[in-house]
Design a protein around this motif. Structure first.
Motif, PDB file in Angstrom:
ATOM      1  N   MET A  33       0.850  -1.177   0.000  1.00 12.59           N
ATOM      2  CA  MET A  33       0.000   0.000   0.000  1.00 12.59           C
ATOM      3  C   MET A  33       0.890   1.232   0.000  1.00 12.59           C
ATOM      4  O   MET A  33       1.829   1.339   0.793  1.00 12.59           O
ATOM      5  N   ALA A  34       0.588   2.141  -0.896  1.00 12.33           N
ATOM      6  CA  ALA A  34       1.435   3.307  -1.091  1.00 12.33           C
ATOM      7  C   ALA A  34       0.609   4.586  -1.020  1.00 12.33           C
ATOM      8  O   ALA A  34      -0.618   4.563  -1.186  1.00 12.33           O
ATOM      9  N   TRP A  35       1.285   5.675  -0.782  1.00 12.14           N
ATOM     10  CA  TRP A  35       0.710   7.012  -0.882  1.00 12.14           C
ATOM     11  C   TRP A  35       1.580   7.832  -1.834  1.00 12.14           C
ATOM     12  O   TRP A  35       2.816   7.811  -1.734  1.00 12.14           O
ATOM     13  N   PHE A  36       0.918   8.511  -2.716  1.00 16.17           N
ATOM     14  CA  PHE A  36       1.536   9.487  -3.600  1.00 16.17           C
ATOM     15  C   PHE A  36       0.873  10.835  -3.323  1.00 16.17           C
ATOM     16  O   PHE A  36      -0.188  10.891  -2.699  1.00 16.17           O
ATOM     17  N   ARG A  37       1.487  11.894  -3.813  1.00 11.69           N
ATOM     18  CA  ARG A  37       0.861  13.201  -3.679  1.00 11.69           C
ATOM     19  C   ARG A  37       1.153  14.047  -4.910  1.00 11.69           C
ATOM     20  O   ARG A  37       2.153  13.844  -5.590  1.00 11.69           O
ATOM     21  N   GLN A  38       0.270  14.993  -5.143  1.00  9.79           N
ATOM     22  CA  GLN A  38       0.442  15.899  -6.267  1.00  9.79           C
ATOM     23  C   GLN A  38       0.135  17.316  -5.813  1.00  9.79           C
ATOM     24  O   GLN A  38      -1.007  17.618  -5.434  1.00  9.79           O
ATOM     25  N   ALA A  39       1.152  18.145  -5.835  1.00 10.85           N
ATOM     26  CA  ALA A  39       0.999  19.553  -5.483  1.00 10.85           C
ATOM     27  C   ALA A  39       0.586  20.335  -6.726  1.00 10.85           C
ATOM     28  O   ALA A  39       0.824  19.893  -7.850  1.00 10.85           O
ATOM     29  N   PRO A  40      -0.017  21.483  -6.536  1.00 14.16           N
ATOM     30  CA  PRO A  40      -0.439  22.291  -7.686  1.00 14.16           C
ATOM     31  C   PRO A  40       0.723  22.599  -8.617  1.00 14.16           C
ATOM     32  O   PRO A  40       1.788  23.034  -8.181  1.00 14.16           O
ATOM     33  N   GLY A  41       0.526  22.326  -9.890  1.00 13.93           N
ATOM     34  CA  GLY A  41       1.538  22.631 -10.893  1.00 13.93           C
ATOM     35  C   GLY A  41       2.708  21.668 -10.935  1.00 13.93           C
ATOM     36  O   GLY A  41       3.674  21.895 -11.667  1.00 13.93           O
ATOM     37  N   LYS A  42       2.618  20.596 -10.148  1.00  9.72           N
ATOM     38  CA  LYS A  42       3.722  19.630 -10.104  1.00  9.72           C
ATOM     39  C   LYS A  42       3.235  18.239 -10.478  1.00  9.72           C
ATOM     40  O   LYS A  42       2.040  17.956 -10.456  1.00  9.72           O
ATOM     41  N   ASN A  51       4.969  -2.696   2.762  1.00  8.24           N
ATOM     42  CA  ASN A  51       4.804  -3.953   2.028  1.00  8.24           C
ATOM     43  C   ASN A  51       3.606  -4.719   2.560  1.00  8.24           C
ATOM     44  O   ASN A  51       2.953  -4.320   3.539  1.00  8.24           O
ATOM     45  N   TRP A  52       3.325  -5.865   1.978  1.00  5.31           N
ATOM     46  CA  TRP A  52       2.070  -6.575   2.267  1.00  5.31           C
ATOM     47  C   TRP A  52       1.941  -6.957   3.733  1.00  5.31           C
ATOM     48  O   TRP A  52       0.852  -6.946   4.301  1.00  5.31           O
ATOM     49  N   SER A  53       3.064  -7.284   4.372  1.00  5.25           N
ATOM     50  CA  SER A  53       3.007  -7.755   5.756  1.00  5.25           C
ATOM     51  C   SER A  53       3.156  -6.627   6.771  1.00  5.25           C
ATOM     52  O   SER A  53       2.914  -6.826   7.962  1.00  5.25           O
ATOM     53  N   GLY A  54       3.581  -5.466   6.298  1.00  7.06           N
ATOM     54  CA  GLY A  54       3.849  -4.377   7.230  1.00  7.06           C
ATOM     55  C   GLY A  54       5.265  -4.368   7.761  1.00  7.06           C
ATOM     56  O   GLY A  54       5.627  -3.511   8.565  1.00  7.06           O
TER      57      GLY A  54
END
Length: 122
Positions: A33-42, A51-54
């Motif tokens: 499980m992942a997190w991504f982010r997107q800032a304005p203009g980027k 990972n799956w097990s933590g």
């Protein structure tokens, strides 16, 4: 498959937020499980993955020591605890189910959730 992200909001610099990602329609423990982010203009950027097990976690340098990712496979949920928030953390945050065991690229993502807005005021 649904990944429902929640917990975003407006916070002052130095504050904290906890994002949640509730998954359904997939075998949760089969995916990182992942997190991504997107800032304005980027472009969208990688933030963190567990990972799956933590047992293994990976973080972008910009968030190391401030953000913590966790998961509970019995609840099909992942969390992102964000502390010491900075204005540059302002972005739309996306949770994602990753096929890759280590740091994923966007091409390794099997499923994306809708984003949740995080705004950090100075």
């Amino acid at each position: 498959v649904q990944l429902q992200a929640s917990g975003g909001g407006l916070v002052q610099a130095g504050g904290s937020l906890r994002l949640s990602c509730a998954a359904s329609g997939l075998t949760f423990s089969n995916y990182g499980m992942a997190w991504f982010r997107q800032a304005p203009g980027k472009e969208r950027e990688f933030v963190t993955q567990i990972n799956w097990s933590g047992a293994r976690r990976y973080y972008a340098d910009s968030v190391k020591g401030r953000f913590t990712i966790s998961r509970d496979n019995t609840k099909n949920t992942s969390w992102l605890q964000m502390n010491s928030l900075k204005p540059e953390d302002t972005a739309v945050y996306y949770c994602a189910a990753s096929r890759r065991a280590i740091v994923p690229t966007e091409g390794d993502i099997a499923y994306w959730g809708k984003g949740t807005q995080v705004t950090v005021s100075s």
